[in-house]
Scaffold this motif. Structure first.
Motif, PDB file in Angstrom:
ATOM      1  N   GLY A 398      -1.747   2.463  -2.576  1.00  0.00           N
ATOM      2  CA  GLY A 398      -1.316   1.221  -3.216  1.00  0.00           C
ATOM      3  C   GLY A 398      -0.050   0.645  -2.612  1.00  0.00           C
ATOM      4  O   GLY A 398       0.649  -0.152  -3.251  1.00  0.00           O
ATOM      5  N   ARG A 399       0.269   1.035  -1.381  1.00  0.00           N
ATOM      6  CA  ARG A 399       1.425   0.472  -0.691  1.00  0.00           C
ATOM      7  C   ARG A 399       1.185   0.535   0.812  1.00  0.00           C
ATOM      8  O   ARG A 399       0.269   1.208   1.284  1.00  0.00           O
ATOM      9  CB  ARG A 399       2.709   1.200  -1.059  1.00  0.00           C
ATOM     10  N   GLU A 400       2.032  -0.147   1.553  1.00  0.00           N
ATOM     11  CA  GLU A 400       1.854  -0.248   2.994  1.00  0.00           C
ATOM     12  C   GLU A 400       2.163   1.075   3.681  1.00  0.00           C
ATOM     13  O   GLU A 400       3.078   1.794   3.287  1.00  0.00           O
ATOM     14  CB  GLU A 400       2.764  -1.352   3.547  1.00  0.00           C
ATOM     15  N   ALA A 401       1.395   1.384   4.707  1.00  0.00           N
ATOM     16  CA  ALA A 401       1.655   2.552   5.541  1.00  0.00           C
ATOM     17  C   ALA A 401       2.290   2.095   6.851  1.00  0.00           C
ATOM     18  O   ALA A 401       2.128   0.949   7.275  1.00  0.00           O
ATOM     19  CB  ALA A 401       0.363   3.312   5.817  1.00  0.00           C
ATOM     20  N   SER A 402       3.026   2.985   7.488  1.00  0.00           N
ATOM     21  CA  SER A 402       3.681   2.675   8.752  1.00  0.00           C
ATOM     22  C   SER A 402       2.742   2.986   9.906  1.00  0.00           C
ATOM     23  O   SER A 402       2.215   4.095  10.005  1.00  0.00           O
ATOM     24  CB  SER A 402       4.966   3.500   8.899  1.00  0.00           C
ATOM     25  N   LEU A 403       2.541   2.001  10.777  1.00  0.00           N
ATOM     26  CA  LEU A 403       1.700   2.177  11.957  1.00  0.00           C
ATOM     27  C   LEU A 403       2.591   2.277  13.187  1.00  0.00           C
ATOM     28  O   LEU A 403       3.304   1.326  13.534  1.00  0.00           O
ATOM     29  CB  LEU A 403       0.728   1.003  12.108  1.00  0.00           C
ATOM     30  N   LEU A 404       2.565   3.441  13.849  1.00  0.00           N
ATOM     31  CA  LEU A 404       3.325   3.661  15.067  1.00  0.00           C
ATOM     32  C   LEU A 404       2.368   3.703  16.252  1.00  0.00           C
ATOM     33  O   LEU A 404       1.380   4.440  16.215  1.00  0.00           O
ATOM     34  CB  LEU A 404       4.093   4.982  15.008  1.00  0.00           C
ATOM     35  N   PRO A 405       2.644   2.960  17.314  1.00  0.00           N
ATOM     36  CA  PRO A 405       1.806   3.058  18.511  1.00  0.00           C
ATOM     37  C   PRO A 405       1.750   4.483  19.053  1.00  0.00           C
ATOM     38  O   PRO A 405       0.733   4.947  19.543  1.00  0.00           O
ATOM     39  CB  PRO A 405       2.496   2.109  19.496  1.00  0.00           C
ATOM     40  N   ASN A 406       2.868   5.175  18.978  1.00  0.00           N
ATOM     41  CA  ASN A 406       2.955   6.592  19.341  1.00  0.00           C
ATOM     42  C   ASN A 406       4.186   7.146  18.652  1.00  0.00           C
ATOM     43  O   ASN A 406       5.075   6.396  18.247  1.00  0.00           O
ATOM     44  CB  ASN A 406       3.060   6.788  20.863  1.00  0.00           C
ATOM     45  N   PHE A 407       4.241   8.467  18.499  1.00  0.00           N
ATOM     46  CA  PHE A 407       5.463   9.012  17.930  1.00  0.00           C
ATOM     47  C   PHE A 407       6.382   9.448  19.073  1.00  0.00           C
ATOM     48  O   PHE A 407       6.027   9.401  20.246  1.00  0.00           O
ATOM     49  CB  PHE A 407       5.163  10.098  16.911  1.00  0.00           C
ATOM     50  N   GLY A 408       7.620   9.810  18.722  1.00  0.00           N
ATOM     51  CA  GLY A 408       8.612  10.027  19.747  1.00  0.00           C
ATOM     52  C   GLY A 408       8.472  11.320  20.513  1.00  0.00           C
ATOM     53  O   GLY A 408       8.981  11.450  21.628  1.00  0.00           O
ATOM     54  N   GLY A 409       7.802  12.308  19.926  1.00  0.00           N
ATOM     55  CA  GLY A 409       7.620  13.593  20.581  1.00  0.00           C
ATOM     56  C   GLY A 409       6.356  13.617  21.426  1.00  0.00           C
ATOM     57  O   GLY A 409       5.756  12.586  21.725  1.00  0.00           O
ATOM     58  N   SER A 410       5.969  14.826  21.795  1.00  0.00           N
ATOM     59  CA  SER A 410       4.793  14.994  22.647  1.00  0.00           C
ATOM     60  C   SER A 410       3.807  15.956  22.000  1.00  0.00           C
ATOM     61  O   SER A 410       4.193  16.900  21.314  1.00  0.00           O
ATOM     62  CB  SER A 410       5.210  15.542  24.027  1.00  0.00           C
ATOM     63  N   LEU A 411       2.539  15.660  22.216  1.00  0.00           N
ATOM     64  CA  LEU A 411       1.425  16.473  21.734  1.00  0.00           C
ATOM     65  C   LEU A 411       0.397  16.577  22.853  1.00  0.00           C
ATOM     66  O   LEU A 411       0.409  15.757  23.781  1.00  0.00           O
ATOM     67  CB  LEU A 411       0.774  15.814  20.507  1.00  0.00           C
ATOM     68  N   PRO A 412      -0.525  17.526  22.767  1.00  0.00           N
ATOM     69  CA  PRO A 412      -1.579  17.590  23.790  1.00  0.00           C
ATOM     70  C   PRO A 412      -2.637  16.515  23.596  1.00  0.00           C
ATOM     71  O   PRO A 412      -3.841  16.765  23.714  1.00  0.00           O
ATOM     72  CB  PRO A 412      -2.148  19.001  23.594  1.00  0.00           C
TER      73      PRO A 412
END
Length: 478
Positions: A398-412
């Motif tokens: 019931g509220r807005e979610a945050s959309l990030l193009p990518n996060f600041g860390g690294s993942l595989p």
């Protein structure tokens, strides 16, 4: 007259998801998983990894109708993985759920209030234990949400594959080779996974990839041994000074990167527009943000999610723990470049070599840290899977979610986005101050509660969604 049972609804499933956390079932399931000392850097950890896969993951998945198998790591035997699948209808979408059951060192004795890293402890709205946030707790939430949908509806309404690896904390050693060897097996329409932190504790987040990382060690080795500074000072080159000056040429005094190959040509306007909407929130235990550090003209989320940063992680010259009056022979620094899509990682180190040589630092050498190498990846913001997931999350909360193009860390993430080839959605169930990799790692009960509701709603909606051009179309509920 007998009453007719009413079919379960989305609201029923989400209410059950919340009760799963509130009533203590989540912590009861998590406790034996936290107790498994699955430290992937430990060379004798294979038995613990197999215990996690075969005694915790396999029974859970098989009870939900998944077929399971352990896949050996083609590079490092002690880091196996588990693959599971439940195929309901080949005409319906197939999602891949990823998680990792390995952790970093427990650091017993360093936790506050006498806590044991291998004993789950809930206190003050926090669930403590090594792996609660990274990553046992996060993939456990996703699998529990699957189970709730299956229990309530009798089917998922889509096909599911699960991959749990046991080597993420050692750089996912062998995961890329495993994915290449089993690409057809893992091939899916979309990755839905959870790792890393939300933007903030109260900010449900969807991110679509990660920044890349290139780690390396810089060394200035002038001579063997050290020589008394009273006798030889002023006559001998000091490698610590040489290395410090070499590092100082990589950025300006405020951290702006000076090597053109280390930054993108520009930030795409759609990425910048998305990041403009993001407000970085800091908690009472977080450091104050230095507004005058990094790339000029970028602020907040643009700086950490949309650009690149160079870091000196450690610097060693002489013996810091026991300094003596001597000119050292060697100095070394451990460094890292975090970079975004638009930077060619294959050019990072050659550009560094050319940069140092052009400034007279041919005596400074470097070696790549292979465990700290990740590719930058990012799913397009307008992808149908992205819009579907975002709509579902916002409907649930019931509220807005945050959309990030990518996060600041690294993942595989390159394993899924590049090698297997699929859109990647990451919905984290942790927050920035979770103390992952450190003493007192924890998951917030409030985030676990919201995470269960988000994932249950998303899986429910996916089972009901119409499919167009291989992508889901938001349901009426979402």
């Amino acid at each position: 007259m007998s009453s007719v049972a009413q079919p379960a609804t989305r609201e029923d499933a989400i209410a059950a998801a919340r009760r799963y956390v509130v009533d203590g079932d989540f912590t009861a399931e998590m406790a034996p998983r936290i107790a498994i000392r699955s430290e992937s850097p430990r060379t004798d950890s294979r038995d613990d990894h197999l215990h996690y896969l075969n005694k915790e993951m396999r029974p859970l998945l098989e009870r939900m109708g998944f077929s399971c198998r352990v896949i050996e790591n083609p590079v490092e035997q002690r880091l196996p993985a588990m693959y599971a699948e439940r195929i309901e209808d080949p005409r319906r979408p197939t999602i891949l759920i990823y998680g990792h059951g390995d952790v970093l060192w427990g650091m017993s004795g360093d936790w506050k209030d006498g806590r044991d890293p291998w004993i789950l402890d809930e206190a003050g709205g926090r669930i403590y234990g090594r792996g609660t946030a990274d990553n046992k707790g996060q993939h456990s939430i996703n699998l529990a949400a699957l189970r709730i949908v299956l229990d309530r509806r009798g089917r998922l309404g889509f096909n599911t594959k699960v991959l749990i690896e046991m080597g993420e904390e050692t750089g996912s050693l062998g995961l890329a080779e495993l994915a290449r060897n089993h690409r057809d097996l893992l091939k899916s329409d979309c990755l839905i996974a959870s790792d890393g932190p939300r933007l903030a504790a109260g900010a449900p987040t969807l991110f679509l990839g990660g920044r890349g990382s290139v780690g390396f060690r810089l060394t200035c080795e002038i001579r063997e041994g050290a020589y008394h500074s009273g006798n030889w000072g002023g006559l001998l080159v000091n490698p610590g000074i040489r290395l410090a000056h070499a590092i100082a040429t990589i950025t300006d005094p405020t951290g702006r990167i000076a090597i053109p190959e280390w930054i993108p040509h520009r930030m795409p306007p759609e990425i910048r527009a998305a990041l403009k909407k993001i407000v970085l929130e800091t908690g009472p235990d977080d450091p104050a943000i230095d507004d005058n550090w990094g790339e000029p003209g970028l602020a907040g989320a643009e700086q950490v999610y949309g650009w690149c940063n160079f870091e000196v992680l450690a610097f060693l010259c002489g013996r810091p723990d026991a300094p003596v009056n001597a000119v050292p022979g060697t100095a070394q620094a451990t460094c890292q470049l975090r970079y975004v899509v638009g930077v060619d990682p294959e050019k990072v180190l050659p550009a560094l070599r050319a940069h140092l040589d052009a400034r007279g630092f041919s005596d400074v050498t470097f070696e790549e840290i292979k465990e700290d190498f990740y590719l930058a990846t990012r799913t397009n913001l307008d992808n149908g899977w992205v819009q579907f997931a975002l709509s579902s999350m916002e409907t649930t909360l019931g509220r807005e979610a945050s959309l990030l193009p990518n996060f600041g860390g690294s993942l595989p993430n390159e394993v899924f986005a590049e090698i297997i080839g699929m859109p990647t959605l990451w919905i984290p169930h942790s927050y920035p101050s979770c103390s992952q990799h450190a003493p007192d790692e924890h998951m917030l009960v409030s985030v676990a509660e919201e995470g269960m509701q988000i994932m249950t709603g998303l899986f429910w909606d996916l089972g009901e969604a119409a499919i167009r051009d291989g992508q889901p179309v938001a349901s009426a509920a979402a």
